[in-house]
Design a protein around this motif. Sequence first.
Motif, PDB file in Angstrom:
ATOM      1  N   LEU A  66      50.361  37.384  30.861  1.00  0.00           N
ATOM      2  CA  LEU A  66      49.104  36.951  30.270  1.00  0.00           C
ATOM      3  C   LEU A  66      48.223  36.522  31.431  1.00  0.00           C
ATOM      4  O   LEU A  66      48.641  35.720  32.263  1.00  0.00           O
ATOM      5  N   GLN A  67      47.023  37.068  31.505  1.00  0.00           N
ATOM      6  CA  GLN A  67      46.120  36.758  32.605  1.00  0.00           C
ATOM      7  C   GLN A  67      44.830  36.155  32.076  1.00  0.00           C
ATOM      8  O   GLN A  67      44.343  36.537  31.015  1.00  0.00           O
ATOM      9  N   ALA A  68      44.280  35.226  32.846  1.00  0.00           N
ATOM     10  CA  ALA A  68      42.985  34.622  32.519  1.00  0.00           C
ATOM     11  C   ALA A  68      42.193  34.486  33.813  1.00  0.00           C
ATOM     12  O   ALA A  68      42.747  34.184  34.876  1.00  0.00           O
ATOM     13  N   HIS A  69      40.883  34.724  33.716  1.00  0.00           N
ATOM     14  CA  HIS A  69      40.017  34.624  34.891  1.00  0.00           C
ATOM     15  C   HIS A  69      38.729  33.928  34.478  1.00  0.00           C
ATOM     16  O   HIS A  69      38.124  34.268  33.466  1.00  0.00           O
ATOM     17  N   SER A  83      41.853  32.532  38.893  1.00  0.00           N
ATOM     18  CA  SER A  83      42.666  33.383  38.030  1.00  0.00           C
ATOM     19  C   SER A  83      44.033  32.751  37.868  1.00  0.00           C
ATOM     20  O   SER A  83      44.579  32.156  38.804  1.00  0.00           O
ATOM     21  N   TYR A  84      44.593  32.901  36.678  1.00  0.00           N
ATOM     22  CA  TYR A  84      45.927  32.398  36.392  1.00  0.00           C
ATOM     23  C   TYR A  84      46.709  33.504  35.703  1.00  0.00           C
ATOM     24  O   TYR A  84      46.201  34.181  34.802  1.00  0.00           O
ATOM     25  N   THR A  85      47.940  33.714  36.138  1.00  0.00           N
ATOM     26  CA  THR A  85      48.822  34.695  35.510  1.00  0.00           C
ATOM     27  C   THR A  85      50.127  34.017  35.137  1.00  0.00           C
ATOM     28  O   THR A  85      50.779  33.402  35.977  1.00  0.00           O
ATOM     29  N   THR A 124      45.236  31.954  41.584  1.00  0.00           N
ATOM     30  CA  THR A 124      44.452  32.492  42.684  1.00  0.00           C
ATOM     31  C   THR A 124      43.033  31.948  42.601  1.00  0.00           C
ATOM     32  O   THR A 124      42.426  31.961  41.522  1.00  0.00           O
ATOM     33  N   PHE A 125      42.535  31.489  43.732  1.00  0.00           N
ATOM     34  CA  PHE A 125      41.148  31.023  43.798  1.00  0.00           C
ATOM     35  C   PHE A 125      40.363  31.980  44.680  1.00  0.00           C
ATOM     36  O   PHE A 125      40.860  32.428  45.722  1.00  0.00           O
TER      37      PHE A 125
END
Length: 139
Positions: A66-69, A83-85, A124-125
Amino acid sequence: MAPQSYTYGYSIITNDTTFTPALLPDGTPYQQNYEGGNVDLRVPFIGYSSESESYTAAGVSAYNALQAHVEKRLSHGLQIGASYTYSHALDEQSGLGLFYNGNNPLNLHSAYGNSDFDRTHVITFTYLYEFPSSSQTHR
């Protein structure tokens, strides 16, 4: 090719300066082929390499994520993002790659579990700053 009377596996030379091929005891020259010597003529199946192996790829793997940005564009050419995975990787074999390292090679699924390369949480930034160009006119 002529029938082979001798078994050997290397290309042999008799003179280091002229590279003259050596002769077998019966006066015939050594064979020169792809593998070197007459190796190709001594394998169980003519035409197959002497190093050929037969491996069968088997196994099960699964990957879910599941990814979010989130991205924000600020003033004066600044932009930031995060971003977070959340992910999970499972497989029957990832320790040594080619060779099975579980407890029972006849039951591959007995080693099913987390992959060695599983990274559950990844953050990730990102940032971007665009310098103003000198061609822009300021009012």
